[in-house]
Structure formats: C-alpha cells, structure tokens
Design an enzyme around this catalytic site. Structure first.
Site, mmCIF file in Angstrom:
data_model
loop_
_atom_site.group_PDB
_atom_site.id
_atom_site.type_symbol
_atom_site.label_atom_id
_atom_site.label_comp_id
_atom_site.label_asym_id
_atom_site.label_seq_id
_atom_site.Cartn_x
_atom_site.Cartn_y
_atom_site.Cartn_z
ATOM 1 N N HIS A 21 -6.335 2.742 0.369
ATOM 2 C CA HIS A 21 -6.339 2.075 1.675
ATOM 3 C C HIS A 21 -6.404 3.106 2.805
ATOM 4 O O HIS A 21 -5.743 2.941 3.834
ATOM 5 C CB HIS A 21 -5.117 1.164 1.823
ATOM 6 N N TYR A 55 0.818 -1.202 0.000
ATOM 7 C CA TYR A 55 0.000 0.000 0.000
ATOM 8 C C TYR A 55 0.858 1.260 0.000
ATOM 9 O O TYR A 55 0.387 2.347 0.298
ATOM 10 C CB TYR A 55 -1.016 -0.025 1.148
HETATM 11 MG MG MG Z 1 -9.352 -2.470 -0.413
#
Ligand code: MG
Length: 401
Positions: free
Chosen positions: A209, A159
C-alpha cells in the site's frame, strides 16, 4: 439502413449498500427498453464525479450513436483538453462500460464474446485475510482455504504499523498513524509464520500500500523473496516508479502495480521495461473497458499479466466488467475479489458469484448485470470526511494511506 440507435438519456445512480460510495451510470437508448450500465465509482470524491457527469459528460454524450464505442471514448478523453485525471476518467468509464453492455445486448452476447471469446471458464480470484497477530492471520487463511480459495492476500493490522500512536510527539494531531519500519519487521514475522504453518501449496499476495520509502521497498522486496509470493503489490508509490528498476535488478519477487494509475505514462514504461509482472489498474479509474482492453493486449506482448483492482469500492457493475476482461484476456493473471454481502446481490442482480475460488459469469447478454433502482435508493450516499486516508508517520508527518 435503419437509423442508428442513439443515447437518449443518462442517469447517474448513487448508492451505499456496504461502506463505499458507489456510482453507476445508466445509459438509456433511443430503442425502447435498451439500456446499459457502467461503473464510475471514485468513493473518496463521489460528488466530483457526479458533477463531472451531470454538467459535462452527459451533455457531451446525448444523441451519440451507441455503436461507436471506440470513437466516443477517444473523443471524450480529449474533449476537455486537460485529461487523465481520476474524476473525468471515472465519469467517462461510466458511459464507456454502459456502451459495451448495450452492444452485448444488441448482439445477444456476453461482453467477453465481443472481446474475442473465452480463454477460460471462470476467473481465479484472491481474497483478503487479516488478523491482529500471525496466529489470527493463519486462522483466517485456513478458513478461506476451506472455502476453496487457493490464492490469499495476507495482511496484519490492516495495512500494518499499528502501535505508532504510542510514539507520537506531544500535541501531535489525530490521524491514522503507522510506522513503516516496524511494519516491515512485523510482516516478515507474519509471513514466516504463515509459510511455516500453512506450507508452500497456498499462493500468497501482500499489499505494501505504498507505505515504504523507496529504499526500504527495495529491501522489503528482497526480504520477502524467500516466501515466494504470487505477487507483492504497490511496493512503491506512483510517484516513485523509477525505483522499480532497482527492485528488479536485486530480486525475483513478482511485482504488481497500478491501482492508483490514471495516465498511460504511468503504466507504459513499467510494462515496456518488463519492470512489473501484473497490471492492477482500477478499470473505471483508467477510463473504462476500452482502455483496459488496449492495456491488456499491450501488457500481454511483454509477458505482463492482468490483476484488475477489485475491492468494495468497485461497484458490482465494475466487477462484472473486470470479469469479462478476465475471461477473455490470454494474459489474465488473477482477480481480486471483495466478497459482497447478500444485500449487494439483491440490489445488483447478476453480480458475479464465486464457487471454489473461481468467479463465474452468468452468460446473459452484455455485462450480465442489472440494478434495482428502488432498492439502491434506500441506501443513499452518506457524506463524511474520510479518516483512514488521513495517514501519518510516527512523528505526525502526513503520509500516504
Ligand atoms: Mg491494493
């Protein structure tokens, strides 16, 4: 009239074949051989769900008429008085999905038939491409394209934001560090590379995220507009949903939201306000097939499409439930797919299969999936304190993972 078929027993099955702590509920009925399966997976708090089931939901459910799915769900939701939390929603989902599975088996029909029948033969899926640098992301995108996928989620360094470790203050604790500002710059560089090398034909998804401050999320949604994403996911945290209006008024980047949602008050204003384009709830987290069916219909009235959460911490039973919703919903958008290993297919016979970028059902009655309980028992839950969710900003401040 014949006496109703009732819930005779409920087993809570747990297994960990591929990283996530999976919880599958098996509802056994008064009719010999008739049972159903449902997903109750909350991988980070698995024991809380198991206890909620064994101590509260199972005693509440025993003896009930299996045909009354809606009534059972409505009563289960209010029975604890306090409601709409992830633990109880998952526990209720386990039974709810199993009751749909049972109803399908009784009718001799797949669940999508009970919902109203198919709008499509298979569900288009997207998969996750990652890489350490833009070239590696490109290589992985091309690999998936060669396998027939036409929509691909692109991330870089998970992420994003690796390197933040280097700038932490002396004495800062361990953790999964990230730097939101460098993440933004790196992602724009990566997306530029993918569009300029792979072209315009492939559909792209990206998951923020919930790692940005609200105003940075507004800027980022504007910055990525030129890449014409299929959608931008979780640009904001559930706590910041009031900011979606700011994104909407400044750009036309399609917005997907919902995997962390528990409560109708989280999705209702976003759908009714036409502030998002895709609902992405984790179907067990919102309480099962029954509420997901209602939300899909509600979203459809506002032009909002479905893109149910579909990573490895949804059990194969949960993925089967997603697929039945996908096949039916007139406002289906896309399905996230996690590419289970062979072991999972062996453990859960009937797990849906992907061919050429489409996820196909097997057309068996009910959810069309079973579990090999002996094999599942060979992979018991492994308890550990999760590390990747101990996220920190560059100066060590605790942050959303
Ligand atoms: Mg997701």
């Amino acid at each position: 009239m014949a006496p109703p078929v009732t819930i005779r027993d409920i087993k809570v099955l747990t297994t960990q074949p591929a990283g996530s702590h999976l919880i599958v509920v098996k509802v056994i009925t008064s009719e010999p051989g008739l049972y159903g399966l449902g997903c109750a997976t909350f991988t980070q708090r698995q024991h809380a769900v198991i206890a909620a089931l064994e101590k509260h939901i199972v005693p509440f459910m025993l003896g009930r008429d299996v045909s009354r799915i809606e009534e059972t769900w409505q009563m289960a939701m209010v029975h604890g008085y306090w409601r709409n939390g992830p633990v109880l929603n998952n526990a209720i989902s386990g039974v709810d999905m199993a009751l749909w599975d049972i109803k399908g088996k009784q009718a001799g029909m797949p669940v999508y038939q009970l919902l109203g029948g198919k709008c499509r033969e298979a569900a288009a899926v997207y998969v996750h491409a990652d890489g350490r640098d833009p070239r590696e992301v490109e290589d992985n995108v091309r690999k998936f394209m060669a396998e027939g996928y036409r929509t691909i989620r692109i991330q870089m360094g998970g992420y994003g934001g690796r390197g933040a470790q280097l700038r932490r203050p002396e004495g800062a604790p361990d953790g999964a560090y990230y730097d939101p500002r460098s993440y933004m710059r790196n992602m724009l560089r990566m997306m530029e590379h993918i569009r300029s090398t792979v072209g315009e034909e492939i559909e792209l998804v990206h998951d923020v995220h919930e790692r940005l401050s609200p105003i940075d999320a507004v800027q980022f949604a504007k910055d990525v507009e030129r890449f014409k994403l299929f959608f931008l996911e979780d640009a904001l945290a559930p706590e910041d949903i009031a900011w979606f209006a700011r994104i909407r008024e400044q750009c036309a980047t399609p917005i997907a939201m919902g995997e962390l949602f528990n409560n109708p008050h989280e999705w209702q204003p976003l759908i009714a306000g036409r502030l998002i384009d895709f609902v992405r709830m984790h179907v067990s987290q919102m309480g099962g097939l029954t509420p997901a069916r209602h939300v899909a219909a509600f979203a459809g009235m506002f032009g909002v499409r479905t893109a149910w959460h579909g990573p490895g911490d949804v059990s194969p039973v949960g993925h089967a439930a997603n697929l039945h919703l996908d096949l039916w919903a007139p406002n289906f958008g896309i399905q996230e797919w996690c590419r289970f290993p062979d072991l999972v297919y062996e453990m859960f016979p009937g797990t849906p299969e992907v061919r050429n970028g489409y996820l196909y059902p097997n057309d068996r009655p009910g959810l069309g999936i079973d579990v090999d309980e002996k094999l599942a028992a060979h992979y018991p839950l492994v308890d550990e304190v999760e590390r990747w969710t101990q996220a920190r900003l560059p100066d060590g401040t605790p942050a959303r993972p």
